[in-house]
Each structure stands twice: as structure tokens, then as C-alpha cells.
Design a protein around this motif. Structure first.
Motif, PDB file in Angstrom:
ATOM      1  N   SER A 287       0.814  -1.216   0.000  1.00 11.28           N
ATOM      2  CA  SER A 287       0.000   0.000   0.000  1.00 11.28           C
ATOM      3  C   SER A 287       0.843   1.260   0.000  1.00 11.28           C
ATOM      4  N   TRP A 288       2.159   1.126   0.162  1.00  7.85           N
ATOM      5  CA  TRP A 288       3.081   2.270   0.055  1.00  7.85           C
ATOM      6  C   TRP A 288       4.338   1.777  -0.652  1.00  7.85           C
ATOM      7  N   PRO A 289       4.219   1.447  -1.928  1.00  4.88           N
ATOM      8  CA  PRO A 289       5.323   0.765  -2.627  1.00  4.88           C
ATOM      9  C   PRO A 289       6.598   1.586  -2.720  1.00  4.88           C
ATOM     10  N   GLU A 290       6.503   2.911  -2.747  1.00  5.82           N
ATOM     11  CA  GLU A 290       7.696   3.736  -2.891  1.00  5.82           C
ATOM     12  C   GLU A 290       8.588   3.690  -1.650  1.00  5.82           C
ATOM     13  N   ALA A 291       7.987   3.489  -0.478  1.00  9.66           N
ATOM     14  CA  ALA A 291       8.762   3.484   0.760  1.00  9.66           C
ATOM     15  C   ALA A 291       8.763   2.136   1.463  1.00  9.66           C
ATOM     16  N   ARG A 292       7.771   1.292   1.201  1.00 13.25           N
ATOM     17  CA  ARG A 292       7.680  -0.024   1.823  1.00 13.25           C
ATOM     18  C   ARG A 292       7.425  -1.069   0.735  1.00 13.25           C
ATOM     19  N   PRO A 293       8.436  -1.339  -0.113  1.00 16.82           N
ATOM     20  CA  PRO A 293       8.254  -2.329  -1.179  1.00 16.82           C
ATOM     21  C   PRO A 293       8.077  -3.739  -0.609  1.00 16.82           C
ATOM     22  N   LEU A 294       7.618  -4.642  -1.457  1.00 12.50           N
ATOM     23  CA  LEU A 294       7.302  -5.990  -0.992  1.00 12.50           C
ATOM     24  C   LEU A 294       8.506  -6.716  -0.409  1.00 12.50           C
TER      25      LEU A 294
END
Length: 531
Positions: A287-294
Motif C-alpha cells: 500500500s506504500w510501494p515507494e517506501a515499503r516495497p514488498l
């Protein structure tokens, strides 16, 4: 035309700040951008270095639109580690810039609240804030030049802005400072993971009786938290606790809850060099891929373990996935009328203590139809005292016209009979429980004791699952999601109490055990064993 970094004449600066809705008594520093995202990057360049998540954007759009003359009550439920407190503390500066004067910052404990206020003080003293809001960045002093407030629990700035710290673990008296009441109240991470039901109720009373009434008539209430407790304050505000609906702050806007990973799927993919399981995220989207990628979230999954990851990051307390019901589609049917049932019963799996370390409790009700089908009607799980759980069971018995209340009593013996009758008498004599009268029939009590003859927990759960697979055991709409969450945890994840109550409900109504003797002349108390 002057650049963004070139000071404007004082008159022009004042007009520009007024036009952007910003307070003009914060000092005539450099002009500020009109868009919240540019403002964040200008005031906090070391913090907002990556794109915001969509829920961050929603938060700041609404903060940017707030004005002192308008009330608002808003709650934001984001995953743990997704910058809840960071944004809450920066929102203090944004609201002060918009003309709010007295901000009360509330945390679970006073020490936590003091730390938050100290963090805010450090941000206020930053060169960027001083450059754009000089008076907001300076300490307020008296006529002798002494500071009037830059303490651990209170900030008073030269602009007249006050930020106070308050913890829910201490007494909070009416707040009135030099004729002013808080016009902003921020509730930041006020739920505790191990909060009992009593603790949650105490926090709600503190909020509704002490904190909210202390606010100004036009006040803004902001709350940020992740869901960490099945009956917590934020769980209720988000309407995720059907047995304890939030009957307070009814004007609230709620954003979320949002998970760290949408449509999360994971699996164990071997073991590491220490022989511990390794988990891999096989599907989902951050839900926050730029700062918390998978890949970062997968590392946290392995560091925290699936149980903690789902509870802390996914905002799904009580929705952990086990293997017993994997592949079985749980669905609810329309609720039959009570007149359709041959018999209805309530099952209560009570814990004998009510502390942070206590077992959970489960309450179920259901009925038997003429065609032999068993229908579940009600589910509840949580921590509470034995008398309160018995009261809940008695209320449910009246609601479904139950003949019997079944208690799993592996310890206590005759004490349960005495307690059962005492709680019933207390309800009959309680003027706040008018549905209980001296002519109301007390449901008979059936004690069930797990033993070798009853089979272990897993065996009982498997029997109940078999009944569902054959269509003999179904669930009615209402509190079905509470039950489904408990069943989906099996067998790996606790608590098990509601699932135990569910299994006893099926065993009893399917005739798989029979009472072996009465303990009362009127047959009101029965000890039962599996046949």
C-alpha cells in the motif's frame, strides 16, 4: 518576479500568507508554498523524501482544509511503521500555521505523550520552521525574559501556540490555560495490544468524560492508530467490534483500516540455517510501494513472524489464517425465525481470570431445525470477568429463547453452580436489566468437561468442520464474521475459545453427548459427557 527563496517585502508576505489561509501572527518569515506536498518538503526536507501513500495524501488534504472556526472529528488507521506518529507530529505545525492555538497531544501513557511533545519541540526549533515561522519557532517569554513554557510536557511559543502532553494513564483535569481550551486534540497510538476489556472501557471513559469535554466548542479531534486489539478504542471507532459498538464521537470520519499489503498471500518456503521457517510473499501489493516495497515487507514478515505481521501490519487482529478451514468457503445464510427451531442453546467457554495473561472467552448460541440442521446464531470472543461472561450468556439465552446454557468447566466443580445461580439472581434484582424478572425461567446449566472421552480440541474442531462440509452445520447472518475469523485461525493461531464453544454447540445439538445425571431436583443443573 522574486524566487521562492527570496524574501518578499513585509506587506506582500502578509498578504500572501493570509491568502493561503495561514496565520499571520507566526512571524514574517519566508513565504511558504500553497500546496501541502510542497509545504511538507520545504518545512521537513529530511522527512518527506519519497512519494506519499494514497492514505497519507488523503490525511494531508483534509489537514490542509481545516480552519479554527470549523469542528472536525477524524480517525486514520494505517499499518504499523507507515509514519502515523511522524505525520501526526507534523500536523501540529500545520494546524498551528492555520491559526489553531492550543493543541493537546494524547498518547497511551504520559511518558509517551511527553516524548511526542519533545519531538514536536525539536521540529519547531529546526532551521526550516524558524525560517518560515519565526515566532512559532521561538519560546514564549515573560516581561522579564524568562521562558513561560518549553518543558517536557508543554510547549508555549512566541506566537501564542500551546502544545500540551496528556497520557491516558494519569488523571486529566479540565484544561483551561489563560482562558483558552484546546482547539485541537490528537489521539496517537492510545490502544495497547494487551489491553483488557476493562482497560479499553476505562480509556473510553477518560476520553469521553475528561478529554473531549475539555476541548473548545469548535475543536478538531484527530486520531491515528493501527488495529492491535480486538475490542480496542480504534477497533470500535472503525466499527470492527460488533459486540461493542462505539456509541461516542458519532460525528467521526474514519479513513481505513489499510493493510501493509493488499491481497496478501504467503507461504513457508523451507528453513534457514538455524532450522527456522522462512516465509515468502507469493501475492499482494504494497500500500506504500515507494517506501515499503514488498521485499522490505517480506523481510519484516520473517523478522516478526506471520502472527505479529498480520496483527501489526495488516490491521487484521483476529483474522489470522490457519490450515483447518483452508479451501472451505464459509458463508452465512439468512437468519431463520426463532419459531422455526426445535431447541436453542447458548455455549460459554469462560476463563477463570481476567488479566492481560488470561485466556480469551467465547460465547455462542445456535438452534436445531426440524430437518436436523444446526444453525449458529451468535458469536462473541474477548476477555472479561466470569460474572460478566455469564451475564452475556444469560442475555443471549433470553434473546434466542434458549433452554440451556452449556459451560466448559474443566476446573471449578460445584463453584460454577453457585456462581451461575448468583449471577442469575443479580440480573433478576438489577433494575437496569428489566428483561429479567422473578417469573423469567432460568436456563438449565450443562457442564462440559474436556476429557479423553470427548477427544482433544483438534478432534472436536474437525467434527464441527465435518458437519459444515455435509451441510449439517451452518451460520446465520449477524455476528458471523466474528466466528469466521476464529475458525480461519485454526489450528495454528490462538485464541481458541470461540472455536471450542462452536464445537460444543455442534456436539450438543447433534446429539453426540447426553446428560448423565442431574445435580438439582428441578433438573436445572446438569453434568454432561460425550456419548
Amino acid at each position: 518576479m522574486p524566487s521562492e527563496s527570496t524574501p518578499l517585502p513585509a506587506q506582500s508576505r502578509g498578504l500572501r500568507q493570509a491568502a493561503e489561509g495561514l496565520s499571520t501572527n507566526l512571524g514574517l518569515g519566508l513565504p511558504v508554498p500553497s500546496h501541502y506536498l510542497d509545504w511538507l518538503r520545504t518545512l521537513f526536507p529530511g522527512t518527506y523524501t519519497r512519494p506519499l501513500a494514497h492514505f497519507h495524501e488523503e490525511f494531508w488534504e483534509r489537514i490542509w482544509d481545516m480552519r479554527p472556526e470549523r469542528s472536525a472529528t477524524e480517525f486514520y488507521i494505517w499499518p504499523r511503521g507507515f509514519s502515523k506518529t511522524t505525520n501526526a507530529e507534523r500536523a501540529v505545525i500545520a494546524l498551528a500555521a492555520r491559526g489553531f492555538k492550543y493543541i493537546l497531544y494524547v498518547k497511551e501513557t504520559q511518558d509517551q505523550a511527553n516524548d511526542a511533545v519533545q519531538n514536536i519541540a525539536a521540529v519547531l526549533e529546526s532551521p526550516e520552521v524558524e525560517r518560515h515561522y519565526p515566532l512559532l519557532s521561538q519560546r514564549q517569554v515573560n516581561k522579564f525574559g524568562h521562558s513561560k513554557g518549553w518543558k517536557r510536557d508543554r510547549i508555549r511559543t512566541a506566537s501564542g501556540t500551546i502544545v500540551d502532553a496528556a497520557g491516558l494513564d494519569v488523571s486529566i483535569r479540565g484544561l483551561l490555560l489563560e482562558g483558552s481550551r484546546p482547539d485541537v486534540i490528537i489521539l496517537d497510538d492510545i490502544d495497547g495490544k494487551e489491553d483488557t476489556l476493562r482497560t479499553t472501557e476505562k480509556k473510553i471513559r477518560r476520553i469521553t468524560s475528561d478529554i473531549v469535554p475539555a476541548g473548545a466548542p469548535n475543536r478538531v479531534i484527530l486520531g491515528l492508530q493501527n488495529i492491535i486489539n480486538p475490542h480496542g478504542v480504534f477497533t470500535r471507532l472503525a466499527d470492527l467490534c460488533p459486540d461493542h459498538p462505539a456509541d461516542f464521537l458519532l460525528d467521526r470520519f474514519v479513513s481505513g483500516p489499510y493493510p501493509a499489503v493488499y491481497d496478501l498471500e504467503y507461504e513457508q518456503s523451507g528453513v534457514n540455517e538455524h532450522g527456522k521457517p522462512v516465509y515468502r510473499i507469493t501475492a499482494g501489493e504494497s500500500s506504500w510501494p515507494e517506501a515499503r516495497p514488498l521485499d522490505m515487507l517480506e523481510a519484516e514478515l520473517n523478522q516478526m513472524g506471520p502472527t505479529q505481521f498480520i496483527e501489526e501490519k495488516q490491521n487484521e487482529v483476529g483474522r489470522l489464517q490457519g490450515n483447518l478451514y483452508k479451501g472451505f468457503k464459509l458463508k452465512a445464510i439468512p437468519r431463520p425465525p426463532l419459531s422455526a427451531f426445535l431447541d436453542t442453546v447458548v455455549v460459554c467457554d469462560p476463563a477463570v481470570t481476567n488479566t492481560n495473561d488470561s485466556d480469551s472467552n467465547g460465547v455462542r448460541s445456535g438452534g436445531l431445525l426440524p430437518n436436523g440442521q444446526i444453525v449458529g446464531l451468535y458469536s462473541w470472543e474477548g476477555r472479561d470477568s466470569v460474572p460478566n461472561n455469564l451475564k452475556r450468556a444469560f442475555r443471549q439465552a433470553l434473546a434466542v429463547q434458549a433452554s440451556t446454557i452449556i459451560l466448559e468447566t474443566n476446573q471449578g466443580g460445584d463453584t460454577w453452580i453457585t456462581t451461575y445461580r448468583a449471577v442469575w439472581r443479580a440480573l433478576v434484582e438489577d433494575p437496569d436489566e428489566p428483561q429479567f424478572t422473578r417469573t423469567t425461567r432460568m436456563p438449565r446449566m450443562v457442564q462440559v468437561k474436556a476429557s479423553n472421552g470427548t477427544g482433544g480440541k483438534r478432534e472436536r474442531w474437525q467434527i464441527a468442520l465435518g458437519g459444515r462440509e455435509r451441510g449439517e452445520f451452518v451460520e446465520a447472518e449477524g455476528t458471523h464474521e466474528v466466528l469466521f475469523g476464529a475458525l480461519k485461525r485454526l489450528p495454528e493461531h490462538t485464541p481458541y475459545d470461540l472455536s471450542d464453544a462452536d464445537a460444543w454447540l455442534y456436539l450438543y445439538l447433534s446429539g453426540r453427548y447426553q446428560p448423565d445425571h442431574d445435580d438439582d431436583e428441578d433438573g436445572s443443573v446438569v453434568t454432561s459427557n460425550v456419548a
